[in-house]
Design a protein around this motif. Structure first.
Motif, PDB file in Angstrom:
ATOM      1  N   THR A 101       0.814  -1.214   0.000  1.00  0.00           N
ATOM      2  CA  THR A 101       0.000   0.000   0.000  1.00  0.00           C
ATOM      3  C   THR A 101       0.853   1.271   0.000  1.00  0.00           C
ATOM      4  O   THR A 101       0.324   2.367  -0.011  1.00  0.00           O
ATOM      5  N   LYS A 102       2.198   1.125   0.028  1.00  0.00           N
ATOM      6  CA  LYS A 102       3.009   2.326   0.319  1.00  0.00           C
ATOM      7  C   LYS A 102       3.789   2.897  -0.862  1.00  0.00           C
ATOM      8  O   LYS A 102       4.172   4.063  -0.847  1.00  0.00           O
ATOM      9  N   GLN A 112       8.487   0.980   1.984  1.00  0.00           N
ATOM     10  CA  GLN A 112       8.270   1.743   0.763  1.00  0.00           C
ATOM     11  C   GLN A 112       7.971   0.842  -0.424  1.00  0.00           C
ATOM     12  O   GLN A 112       7.083   1.062  -1.204  1.00  0.00           O
ATOM     13  N   ILE A 115       8.372  -5.132  -0.778  1.00  0.00           N
ATOM     14  CA  ILE A 115       9.223  -6.307  -0.951  1.00  0.00           C
ATOM     15  C   ILE A 115       9.404  -7.065   0.365  1.00  0.00           C
ATOM     16  O   ILE A 115       9.519  -8.286   0.393  1.00  0.00           O
TER      17      ILE A 115
END
Ligand SMILES: Nc1ncnc2c1ncn2[C@@H]1O[C@H](COP(=O)(O)OP(=O)(O)OP(=O)(O)O)[C@@H](O)[C@H]1O
Ligand SMILES: [Mg+2]
Length: 545
Positions: A101-102, A112, A115
């Motif tokens: 979501t980021k 961010q 992963i």
């Protein structure tokens, strides 16, 4: 002939998925040494839990448990009280590389790229062949558990064994997995230290940790307020590349380039458009969707020729001086500390950042060694502890450049802890492992200034302490002779020994008023110790020196 050769070679041409790539290059995700691999798993889950709790406005309460199954085989469990993950997203969230979501937000958060969690699933899968187990409650009266793994050939999640779960005391996510090729240790690079430092940089967080020996530790929160939510940052023109502008322009809903520029970017007023019109030879009324590479590169060149207001800093949320003091007191309990928060600054690319630095002395500051103490450096980026790749980090570089001896600080022999946190929407990490900050000149300079500022006050404290130690030694040494001297003077003068003793004691105490406060109990106690103790011999030698 050549064409046939090429045909032959290209028979083997295949596409591969991003998860296949990371399967072969797991060190890129932090899965290199055994100790580091275990910390990486904990780090990925803990940062996700903290991001999720904060986003949902919940004070984070985490439970981390590590169990040893074999020499290099462990289970890791992380449970949070966050919002949980809806069933339809669990596979994407925990078992799809590059999903989350980021990534598309421009917000200061720990995660961010999308992963981390899938990286853990992949690591469990390739070292033990086992899936990750998850239990999620998005409401207290309904939840589910399941297993997730990755179809690495297609970077697709496999979700199995889905079971409906009953009531829970709170919402949240619990993940657990089995990993091989990992190791728990108690060093400065281990999980305990990682969690302790997480607690230090996140005073609003509570973490309960159970280590592989069953030893339990709780890092209690020091404050009950969730940090202010950072605002989404609009890009600053100075940080843009030609490609960035083209991508945004082609996706824009504006009908004119000028409107696209003022609506999309930070600090872009109509006045700036007018200024640019004079120096950039393009049509500012064009449809942004029709913009060419050439137009965009003329714009980027033009951006460099006008003066811009610095980027907004409202979207950077540092830890805060008051909170660092509270949490240092709570966890390290130093004798003395000094915390400095710098004003926002900007580094190459136009990204603003804020540096916070603290120096703590005494208590459990520094690192205890066989010969005493050494100083230690605690590095953080957006409140996340950085434990590895110390040598290549801008924070280490700045610490090295400070002349500590000038401030009376001896990093090799004193119980000193240096804490540095950098907050930014975009942290320029020097590698994919996100363990070191690139030593950009502006960042190193800011850290150095913060450290020097913090060191100045520490210097006064250490100097005062050294003086007090010196005086205390002198005081004790003199006191040791008071008894004998009173006796001798009494014999010589015929005055009562007790009267001489009292007068001498008073004289010494008056001469060292601060020592009197420092030495606990009866200020004259030193005289008795000296008469009996052997340790007096060493002190006498010191005094003679
Ligand atoms: N504990 C959690 N609670 C709620 N949502 C979570 C939790 N953990 C992961 N997620 C969701 O799963 C997504 C993927 O997590 P992942 O760690 O892979 O990526 P990320 O945190 O976005 O970025 P990074 O790769 O930098 O960590 C997150 O973006 C978030 O939406
Ligand atoms: Mg993450």
């Amino acid at each position: 002939m050549a064409a046939n050769k090429a045909d032959d070679i290209f028979k083997e041409f295949k596409e591969h998925s991003i998860s296949e790539f990371f399967k072969k290059n797991r060190q890129m995700l932090g899965y290199s040494s055994m100790v580091r691999s275990l910390v990486t798993v904990v780090h990925e889950y803990v940062t996700n839990s903290l991001d999720a709790c904060e986003e949902a406005g919940i004070l984070p309460d985490l439970r981390v448990k590590i169990d040893k199954l074999g020499d290099t085989r462990y289970t890791v469990l992380v449970e949070d009280n966050g919002p949980g993950i809806p069933k339809s997203f669990i596979g994407k969230a925990l078992a799809t590389v590059l999903a989350g979501t980021k990534f598309h937000r421009n917000v200061q958060q720990r995660g961010q790229q999308g992963i981390g969690a899938a990286g853990c699933t992949l690591f469990a899968q390739i070292t033990t062949g086992k899936p990750i187990h998850a239990v999620s409650h998005t409401s207290v009266n309904s939840g589910y558990s399941c297993d997730v793994s990755i179809d690495t050939m297609h970077n697709k999640p496999i979700v199995s064994n889905i079971v409906q779960e009953g009531d829970a005391p709170h919402t949240g996510l619990m993940v657990s997995g089995e990993f091989d090729g990992v190791k728990y240790d108690n060093s400065d690079h281990g999980v305990y230290e990682y969690l302790k430092r997480t607690a230090l940089s996140n005073p609003h967080v509570q973490i309960h940790f159970i280590d592989p020996n069953g030893q339990e530790s709780t890092f209690l929160r020091s404050v009950n307020t969730i940090p202010e939510r950072p605002k989404a940052a609009r890009l600053h023109p100075l940080g843009l590349t030609v490609n960035d502008i083209l991508d945004l322009a082609h996706a824009s809903g504006s009908s004119r380039l000028s409107a696209f520029l003022t609506d999309t970017f930070s600090r872009f007023s109509q006045g700036k458009v007018n200024e640019l019109k004079d120096i950039v030879g393009i049509d500012f009324s064009m449809d942004p969707k029709k913009m060419t590479w050439d137009d965009a590169s003329k714009l980027v060149d033009g951006f460099k020729k006008v003066r811009w207001i610095s980027p907004e800093s409202a979207h950077i949320v540092p830890i805060g001086k008051k909170y660092i003091e509270l949490t240092l007191k709570n966890i390290i309990n130093p004798e003395f500390m000094n915390v400095v928060e710098r004003k926002p600054s900007v580094f190459k690319g136009g990204f603003p950042f804020i540096v916070e630095a603290a120096i703590a002395y005494g208590g459990s500051s520094g690192r205890q060694t066989d010969n005493g103490y050494t100083g230690n450096i605690m590095r953080f980026a957006n409140r996340v502890p950085l434990l590895f790749d110390t040598g290549s980090c801008g924070i280490t570089e700045a610490v090295k450049q400070v002349q500590w001896k000038r401030y009376g600080i001896d990093m090799d022999n004193q119980p000193v802890s240096v804490l540095v946190n950098i907050s930014s929407v975009y942290i320029p990490y020097s590698g994919v492992g996100k363990e070191a900050i690139s030593p950009e000149e502006e960042i190193v300079d800011e850290i150095k200034l913060a450290l020097m500022d913090a060191a100045r006050n520490i210097q006064h404290y250490i100097h005062g302490k050294q003086q007090l130690n010196y005086d205390t030694n002198r005081y004790k040494t003199i006191m040791r002779y008071v008894n004998q001297l009173s006796q001798n003077l009494s014999e010589l003068t015929g005055t009562q020994k007790s009267a001489i003793h009292e007068a001498l004691k008073k004289l010494v105490i008056e001469h060292y008023p601060r020592v009197k406060e420092h030495v606990s109990g009866d200020a004259g106690k030193g005289s008795d110790e000296g008469e009996q103790g052997e340790s007096g011999a060493e002190d006498r030698e010191d005094a003679e020196e």
